[in-house]
Design an enzyme around this catalytic site. Structure first.
Site, PDB file in Angstrom:
ATOM      1  N   CYS A   2      45.536 -30.055  37.644  1.00  0.00           N
ATOM      2  CA  CYS A   2      46.415 -29.053  37.037  1.00  0.00           C
ATOM      3  C   CYS A   2      47.737 -29.716  36.660  1.00  0.00           C
ATOM      4  O   CYS A   2      48.508 -30.146  37.524  1.00  0.00           O
ATOM      5  CB  CYS A   2      46.663 -27.899  38.000  1.00  0.00           C
ATOM      6  SG  CYS A   2      47.779 -26.644  37.342  1.00  0.00           S
ATOM      7  N   HIS A   3      48.008 -29.790  35.356  1.00  0.00           N
ATOM      8  CA  HIS A   3      49.216 -30.470  34.898  1.00  0.00           C
ATOM      9  C   HIS A   3      50.494 -29.744  35.301  1.00  0.00           C
ATOM     10  O   HIS A   3      51.572 -30.325  35.251  1.00  0.00           O
ATOM     11  CB  HIS A   3      49.180 -30.637  33.379  1.00  0.00           C
ATOM     12  CG  HIS A   3      48.722 -31.998  32.947  1.00  0.00           C
ATOM     13  ND1 HIS A   3      49.349 -33.151  33.342  1.00  0.00           N
ATOM     14  CD2 HIS A   3      47.692 -32.382  32.154  1.00  0.00           C
ATOM     15  CE1 HIS A   3      48.733 -34.196  32.819  1.00  0.00           C
ATOM     16  NE2 HIS A   3      47.723 -33.763  32.094  1.00  0.00           N
ATOM     17  N   CYS A   4      50.377 -28.475  35.683  1.00  0.00           N
ATOM     18  CA  CYS A   4      51.572 -27.775  36.157  1.00  0.00           C
ATOM     19  C   CYS A   4      52.066 -28.374  37.481  1.00  0.00           C
ATOM     20  O   CYS A   4      53.228 -28.212  37.834  1.00  0.00           O
ATOM     21  CB  CYS A   4      51.280 -26.283  36.355  1.00  0.00           C
ATOM     22  SG  CYS A   4      50.899 -25.415  34.818  1.00  0.00           S
ATOM     23  N   ILE A   5      51.173 -29.033  38.215  1.00  0.00           N
ATOM     24  CA  ILE A   5      51.506 -29.557  39.532  1.00  0.00           C
ATOM     25  C   ILE A   5      51.666 -31.076  39.516  1.00  0.00           C
ATOM     26  O   ILE A   5      52.618 -31.622  40.068  1.00  0.00           O
ATOM     27  CB  ILE A   5      50.436 -29.150  40.560  1.00  0.00           C
ATOM     28  CG1 ILE A   5      50.331 -27.621  40.610  1.00  0.00           C
ATOM     29  CG2 ILE A   5      50.744 -29.722  41.939  1.00  0.00           C
ATOM     30  CD1 ILE A   5      49.206 -27.112  41.474  1.00  0.00           C
ATOM     31  N   ASN A 165      54.161 -33.736  37.977  1.00  0.00           N
ATOM     32  CA  ASN A 165      53.953 -33.925  36.547  1.00  0.00           C
ATOM     33  C   ASN A 165      55.226 -34.505  35.928  1.00  0.00           C
ATOM     34  O   ASN A 165      56.296 -33.910  36.027  1.00  0.00           O
ATOM     35  CB  ASN A 165      53.616 -32.586  35.884  1.00  0.00           C
ATOM     36  CG  ASN A 165      53.204 -32.761  34.438  1.00  0.00           C
ATOM     37  OD1 ASN A 165      52.379 -33.601  34.127  1.00  0.00           O
ATOM     38  ND2 ASN A 165      53.779 -31.981  33.553  1.00  0.00           N
TER      39      ASN A 165
END
Length: 303
Positions: A2-5, A165
């Site tokens: 997950c690129h949000c993390i 990220n």
């Protein structure tokens, strides 16, 4: 993932740590750092003074369909992925040398293989897809913010060990006609200017924009080509060796969502001569893939 993390650099740091533990290391070779609130906190009030052009229609409250040239008409978006063709193009030392011979000497010394191959493939892909000459096309490529300094007086933007990220995607735009007419050196320099333009204010503006993303539609991805350099994923120097065999290749498979339809990955492998080579993925409708392959042959004709 997950690129949000976190991003691929953070993932690699985690995997290398686990490999180190498996090899008997008592502590991580690189101590982890989080602190996202210190490095990527949105400002209050937000400021969008330095965002990429593709985001401007969103900020202006206009429709996200198209880029101002009309309705979305990109064959890449209208063709179902299961009917498209995936190919991998290999570039060994001889092929890369042949492409380097097409740019001036001052660029030959400073241009990376990623920049060179991306510039050539963007041009070939644009031509193969048959866009009208006045249409605007976009190139996005991944830029790691780790190890970058905003100025000589400031500390690095992201400290060593940060595993959240920390990548940005600089954007280059041109009309189809401009891209076809300009020398290869001009296309390479477009990428170099975009990288150099990744300033502190631009990063902070993009963070502010992403923090308000829930309330806004995404920008249109029509006529957009995204490229990611994953050659470093193997860690280099046997960093991820687990005692079984040498890693000679590997990369990211096609995932099937909208973004992965538009993205190429640069991966590392060894060719049939045992030379370190670069493999680049490409997904296109079948007629466009035939044209793309011919275009690439033209660029490599000096080899």
């Amino acid at each position: 993932m997950c690129h949000c993390i976190f991003d691929a650099f953070g993932l690699l740091q985690f995997i290398k740590t686990i490999a180190g533990f498996a090899g008997g290391e008592p502590i991580p070779s690189t101590m982890p750092v989080w602190g996202r609130e210190s490095f990527f906190a949105a400002r209050t009030p937000p400021s969008f003074t330095h965002v990429y052009p593709a985001y401007k229609p969103i900020l202006d409250g206009r429709s996200s369909a198209g880029d101002g040239d009309g309705d979305v008409d990109d064959v890449m978006l209208t063709t179902p992925p299961e009917t498209m063709v995936m190919k991998y193009f290999s570039f060994g030392p001889k092929e890369i040398s042949a492409l380097r011979s097409l740019i001036p000497a001052h660029l030959t010394r400073s241009t990376t293989a990623f920049e060179l191959l991306t510039a050539v493939m963007w041009r070939c892909r644009t031509s193969a897809l048959g866009y009208e000459p006045d249409r605007r096309v976009r190139l996005m490529f991944t830029l790691n913010l780790r190890g970058r300094w905003w100025s000589r007086e400031e500390e690095a933007a992201v400290p060593p060990g940060y595993y959240g990220n920390a990548h940005l995607s600089p954007m280059v735009t041109a009309t189809v006609g401009e891209l076809a007419r300009q020398p290869l050196a001009d296309t390479v320099e477009l990428m170099c200017r975009a990288k150099a333009g990744t300033t502190r204010e631009r990063v902070e503006s993009m963070v502010d924009l992403l923090a308000t993303w829930r309330e806004r539609p995404a920008f249109a991805m029509d006529r957009t080509y995204e490229v990611s350099d994953t050659k470093w994923v193997g860690g280099g120097g046997g960093a991820l060796r687990c005692g079984v065999a040498e890693m000679v290749g590997g990369g990211t498979p096609f995932a099937g969502d909208l973004t992965s339809k538009l993205i190429s990955y640069h991966m590392k492998c060894k060719n049939e001569n045992g030379e370190d080579s670069i493999v680049v993925s490409m997904l296109l409708p079948e007629p466009a893939m035939e044209r793309f392959t011919k275009e690439m042959s033209f660029w490599l004709k000096s080899y």
